[in-house]
Design an enzyme around this catalytic site. Structure first.
Site, PDB file in Angstrom:
ATOM      1  N   HIS A 122       0.812  -1.216   0.000  1.00  0.00           N
ATOM      2  CA  HIS A 122       0.000   0.000   0.000  1.00  0.00           C
ATOM      3  C   HIS A 122       0.852   1.276   0.000  1.00  0.00           C
ATOM      4  O   HIS A 122       0.822   2.053  -0.941  1.00  0.00           O
ATOM      5  CB  HIS A 122      -0.895   0.048   1.248  1.00  0.00           C
ATOM      6  CG  HIS A 122      -1.751  -1.148   1.467  1.00  0.00           C
ATOM      7  ND1 HIS A 122      -2.912  -1.391   0.751  1.00  0.00           N
ATOM      8  CD2 HIS A 122      -1.628  -2.174   2.335  1.00  0.00           C
ATOM      9  CE1 HIS A 122      -3.466  -2.514   1.187  1.00  0.00           C
ATOM     10  NE2 HIS A 122      -2.714  -3.012   2.146  1.00  0.00           N
TER      11      HIS A 122
HETATM   12  O1  RIB Z   1      -5.212  -0.121   4.734  1.00  0.00           O
HETATM   13  C1  RIB Z   1      -3.831  -0.114   4.493  1.00  0.00           C
HETATM   14  C2  RIB Z   1      -3.147   0.922   5.329  1.00  0.00           C
HETATM   15  O2  RIB Z   1      -3.352   0.613   6.713  1.00  0.00           O
HETATM   16  C3  RIB Z   1      -1.618   0.935   5.136  1.00  0.00           C
HETATM   17  O3  RIB Z   1      -1.136   2.237   5.325  1.00  0.00           O
HETATM   18  C4  RIB Z   1      -1.119   0.043   6.240  1.00  0.00           C
HETATM   19  O4  RIB Z   1       0.202   0.380   6.659  1.00  0.00           O
HETATM   20  C5  RIB Z   1      -2.090   0.387   7.342  1.00  0.00           C
HETATM   21  O5  RIB Z   1      -1.649   1.598   7.963  1.00  0.00           O
END
Ligand code: RIB
Ligand code: CA
Length: 310
Positions: free
Chosen positions: A240
Site C-alpha cells: 500500500h
Molecule cells: O489499509 C492499508 C493501510 O493501513 C496501510 O497504510 C497500512 O500500513 C495500514 O496503515
C-alpha cells in the site's frame, strides 16, 4: 531541486518499504518522519520508525505524534503487522534519538519556516497528526504544496469493515478535516494498492540483493503477505504505502480521476467510507486526484532499483 516531504507514518511493514524507497530516491528530501498511532500503538510505531531510519543508513529526525484518534478509541492491526508492527525480522534496538518536539508542533513549525508551496505531506497512516496540525494552526493549510496519502477505497470497498479502509476508519473525523481542507490531494486508495501486489519472484529478488535492506524487505513481505493472501486468495500482498512515494518519483505509473471525495463520519454502518464521486453524479467540487490503476511492473522495477541503492 529535490522535493521536500514529511512522511507521517504508522510503521507497519509497508510503511517501512515506503520510507526506504523515499530515502533511496534523490528526487526527494525527507525532512522528517512523524509517527502516529495506527497499525500498532504510538510507542511501537515510533520505535519502528527509528529502526527503519537506522536500517537505511540515513540521518532523518523522527518526531512522535498523536497516540489516539481525535475523538475515538484507537483501533490497531496487530493481526496484519504482528505484535511489534514490524514483525518479520529482528532489528537492533534503535539508538537514533527521538526528537523531543511533538510531531504536530514540528509539522506546524516546518510549514511556517519554509516558503509556502514547498512542502509536501505524505501521510501513510491515520490522519490524526495532520488534522490536529490544521486545527491548531489553520494558517499552515494554504502553505502545504500537496498531500499525497494512502487511504480510502471505492471499487475495492473496505479492508477493515465492508465500507472502510483502515487509515480512514481509525480516524474518520481527521480524514474529514483533511479532505475538506482545500489542500490539493492525491489519494492512493485500495483500488490502486490492491493492484500493486508483491510476487514470490520479487521477494526473492529482494533477498538476492544480499544487503540488510534486501533481507529486511523480503522478511517483512513474507510476514506481511500471509494475511492478505489468506484473506483474498491472491498470490501476493498489496504494498500500500510505497504507492505514495512511487507517485512522487514517477507519477506516470499511476492513473485516476480528479473527483469529489467525502468521508462518512455519521453512520456506524459505513463509518470511514471514502464516498468517491467517480461518475461525477453529485456536482460536488472535485477535491482529490483519486487513483485507480498502477503500472505494476514499472512500480516493482522502480522499487527494486531504488532499494538496491541502500
Ligand atoms: O489499509 C492499508 C493501510 O493501513 C496501510 O497504510 C497500512 O500500513 C495500514 O496503515
Ligand atoms: Ca501505514
Amino acid at each position: 531541486m529535490p522535493r521536500k516531504i514529511i512522511i507521517d507514518t504508522d510503521p507497519g511493514q509497508d510503511d517501512a518499504v515506503a520510507i526506504l524507497l523515499a530515502l533511496a530516491s534523490p528526487e526527494l528530501e525527507v525532512l522528517a518522519l512523524t509517527t502516529v498511532a495506527g497499525n500498532v500503538p504510538l510507542p511501537l510505531t515510533t520505535r519502528n520508525a527509528r529502526q527503519i531510519v537506522e536500517l537505511s543508513g540515513h540521518q532523518i529526525p523522527v518526531y512522535a505524534g498523536c497516540d489516539a484518534p481525535l475523538r475515538r478509541k484507537l483501533v490497531t492491526a496487530e493481526y496484519v503487522h504482528g505484535k511489534t508492527g514490524l514483525d518479520g525480522i529482528p532489528l537492533p534496538e534503535p539508538s537514533l534519538p527521538l526528537q523531543p518536539q511533538h510531531a504536530v508542533d514540528h509539522i506546524i513549525d516546518t510549514l511556517r519556516a519554509h516558503p509556502a508551496g514547498t512542502i509536501t505531506l505524505c501521510p501513510l497512516g491515520p490522519l490524526t497528526n495532520i488534522a490536529t496540525a490544521f486545527l491548531r494552526a489553520p494558517d499552515i493549510i494554504p502553505r502545504v504544496a500537496e498531500i499525497v496519502l494512502m487511504g480510502g477505497a471505492y471499487f475495492e470497498v473496505g479492508n477493515v469493515t465492508p465500507a472502510a479502509e483502515f487509515n480512514i476508519y481509525v480516524d474518520p473525523e481527521a480524514a474529514d478535516i483533511v479532505f475538506k481542507s482545500g489542500v490539493p490531494l492525491v489519494v492512493m486508495p485500495l483500488d490502486v494498492t490492491h493492484k500493486a501486489l508483491t510476487s514470490r519472484a520479487w521477494v526473492e529478488e529482494m533477498r538476492a540483493l544480499g544487503t540488510p535492506v534486501g533481507q529486511a524487505v523480503a522478511s517483512w513481505t513474507d510476514f506481511f503477505e500471509r494475511f492478505d493472501t489468506a484473506k483474498y486468495g491472491s498470490e501476493g500482498a498489496p504494498l500500500h504505502d510505497p504507492c505514495v512515494i512511487a507517485y512522487l518519483i514517477e507519477p506516470a505509473l499511476f492513473h485516476g480521476r480528479h473527483i469529489n471525495v467525502e468521508i462518512e463520519t455519521g453512520s456506524e454502518l459505513t463509518l470511514g467510507m471514502t464516498v468517491a464521486d467517480w461518475w461525477r453524479v453529485t456536482g460536488r467540487e472535485p477535491n482529490a486526484m483519486f487513483m485507480g490503476s498502477v503500472d505494476r511492473e514499472g512500480f516493482y522495477r522502480l522499487l527494486t532499483e531504488r532499494l538496491g541503492r541502500l
